[in-house]
Write a protein that holds these residues in place. Structure first.
Motif, short mmCIF file in Angstrom:
data_model
loop_
_atom_site.label_atom_id
_atom_site.label_comp_id
_atom_site.label_asym_id
_atom_site.label_seq_id
_atom_site.Cartn_x
_atom_site.Cartn_y
_atom_site.Cartn_z
N ASN A 31 10.20 -39.02 -10.59
CA ASN A 31 10.49 -40.15 -9.71
C ASN A 31 11.95 -40.12 -9.25
N LEU A 32 12.86 -39.81 -10.16
CA LEU A 32 14.28 -39.72 -9.81
C LEU A 32 14.49 -38.68 -8.71
N GLU A 33 13.89 -37.52 -8.86
CA GLU A 33 14.02 -36.46 -7.86
C GLU A 33 13.44 -36.89 -6.51
N GLU A 34 12.29 -37.56 -6.55
CA GLU A 34 11.66 -38.04 -5.31
C GLU A 34 12.56 -39.05 -4.60
N ASP B 181 11.48 -43.20 14.08
CA ASP B 181 12.79 -43.79 13.75
C ASP B 181 13.46 -44.33 15.00
N HIS B 182 13.36 -43.61 16.11
CA HIS B 182 13.96 -44.06 17.37
C HIS B 182 13.30 -45.35 17.83
N ALA B 183 11.98 -45.40 17.74
CA ALA B 183 11.24 -46.61 18.14
C ALA B 183 11.61 -47.80 17.24
N ARG B 184 11.82 -47.53 15.95
CA ARG B 184 12.18 -48.58 15.00
C ARG B 184 13.60 -49.07 15.26
N GLY B 185 14.45 -48.16 15.72
CA GLY B 185 15.85 -48.49 16.00
C GLY B 185 16.73 -48.30 14.78
N ILE B 186 18.02 -48.31 15.04
CA ILE B 186 18.99 -48.10 13.97
C ILE B 186 18.94 -49.21 12.93
N PRO B 187 18.92 -50.49 13.32
CA PRO B 187 18.89 -51.53 12.28
C PRO B 187 17.66 -51.43 11.37
N GLY B 188 16.49 -51.19 11.93
CA GLY B 188 15.28 -51.07 11.12
C GLY B 188 15.30 -49.83 10.24
N THR B 189 15.78 -48.74 10.79
CA THR B 189 15.87 -47.50 10.02
C THR B 189 16.88 -47.66 8.89
N TYR B 190 17.98 -48.35 9.18
CA TYR B 190 18.98 -48.58 8.14
C TYR B 190 18.40 -49.44 7.01
N MET B 191 17.56 -50.40 7.33
CA MET B 191 16.93 -51.22 6.28
C MET B 191 16.03 -50.37 5.39
N TRP B 192 15.29 -49.44 5.98
CA TRP B 192 14.46 -48.53 5.17
C TRP B 192 15.34 -47.66 4.29
N PHE B 193 16.46 -47.18 4.84
CA PHE B 193 17.41 -46.39 4.05
C PHE B 193 17.88 -47.21 2.85
N GLN B 194 18.26 -48.46 3.08
CA GLN B 194 18.74 -49.32 2.00
C GLN B 194 17.66 -49.54 0.94
N GLU B 195 16.42 -49.69 1.39
CA GLU B 195 15.33 -49.85 0.43
C GLU B 195 15.23 -48.62 -0.47
N GLU B 196 15.36 -47.43 0.13
CA GLU B 196 15.30 -46.20 -0.67
C GLU B 196 16.49 -46.08 -1.61
N VAL B 197 17.66 -46.52 -1.19
CA VAL B 197 18.82 -46.53 -2.08
C VAL B 197 18.53 -47.45 -3.27
N GLY B 198 17.90 -48.58 -3.01
CA GLY B 198 17.52 -49.48 -4.10
C GLY B 198 16.54 -48.83 -5.06
N GLU B 199 15.57 -48.09 -4.52
CA GLU B 199 14.61 -47.40 -5.38
C GLU B 199 15.30 -46.31 -6.21
N LEU B 200 16.27 -45.64 -5.60
CA LEU B 200 17.04 -44.64 -6.35
C LEU B 200 17.84 -45.31 -7.46
N THR B 201 18.43 -46.45 -7.16
CA THR B 201 19.19 -47.19 -8.17
C THR B 201 18.30 -47.54 -9.36
N ARG B 202 17.09 -48.03 -9.08
CA ARG B 202 16.16 -48.36 -10.17
C ARG B 202 15.78 -47.11 -10.98
N ALA B 203 15.56 -46.00 -10.27
CA ALA B 203 15.19 -44.76 -10.98
C ALA B 203 16.32 -44.28 -11.88
N ILE B 204 17.56 -44.43 -11.40
CA ILE B 204 18.72 -44.04 -12.22
C ILE B 204 18.84 -44.95 -13.44
N ARG B 205 18.67 -46.24 -13.24
CA ARG B 205 18.77 -47.20 -14.36
C ARG B 205 17.70 -46.97 -15.40
#
Length: 111
Positions: free
Chosen positions: A74-77, A43-67
Motif C-alpha cells: 500500500n505504501l508503494e502504491e 485532467d484538463h477537463a477537470r482543471g487545475i483546481p480539481g486535479t490539485y484536490m485529487w493530488f492532495q487526497e493522494e498525499v493524504g493517503e500516502l500520509t496514512r500509509a506512512i503512519r
C-alpha cells in the motif's frame, strides 16, 4: 547420397509474450509523457483546481500509509499515486518535471 539426420527436429517455441505497456525502466520525462497519454484529457477537463484536490487526497493517503507503517504494498502504491498526480499537475502547467528537477537539484550545492 547423404544419410538421414539423427538430430532431433527443432521444437516449436512457446509464443512470445506481448511487450509490456511500459518498459521496465523509464525516466521521469517518459513517465510524465505516459501519464499525459493516459490521463491528460481527463485532467484538463477537470482543471487545475480539481486535479490539485485529487493530488492532495493522494498525499493524504500516502500520509496514512506512512503512519500505519505495516503495509509495504500500500505504501508503494501511494508513492506511485502521488507521483502520477504530481506529474499530471506539472503537465497542466506546461512544466517538464524532469528538466526543472535536474536544474534545481543536479548541480552541486554551494559550500
Amino acid at each position: 547420397m547423404s544419410e538421414p539426420s539423427t538430430a532431433p527436429s527443432p521444437q516449436p517455441s512457446a509464443p512470445l509474450a506481448p511487450p509490456p505497456l511500459v518498459p521496465s525502466a523509464i525516466g521521469l520525462s517518459e513517465f510524465q509523457a505516459l501519464i499525459e497519454r493516459l490521463y491528460f484529457e481527463k485532467d484538463h477537463a477537470r482543471g487545475i483546481p480539481g486535479t490539485y484536490m485529487w493530488f492532495q487526497e493522494e498525499v493524504g493517503e500516502l500520509t496514512r500509509a506512512i503512519r500505519r507503517n505495516h503495509d509495504r504494498k500500500n505504501l508503494e502504491e501511494e508513492f506511485a499515486d502521488v507521483l502520477a498526480w504530481l506529474v499530471s499537475l506539472a503537465s497542466l502547467h506546461g512544466v517538464d518535471i524532469e528538466k526543472v528537477a535536474l536544474e534545481k537539484y543536479a548541480r552541486p550545492s554551494p559550500p
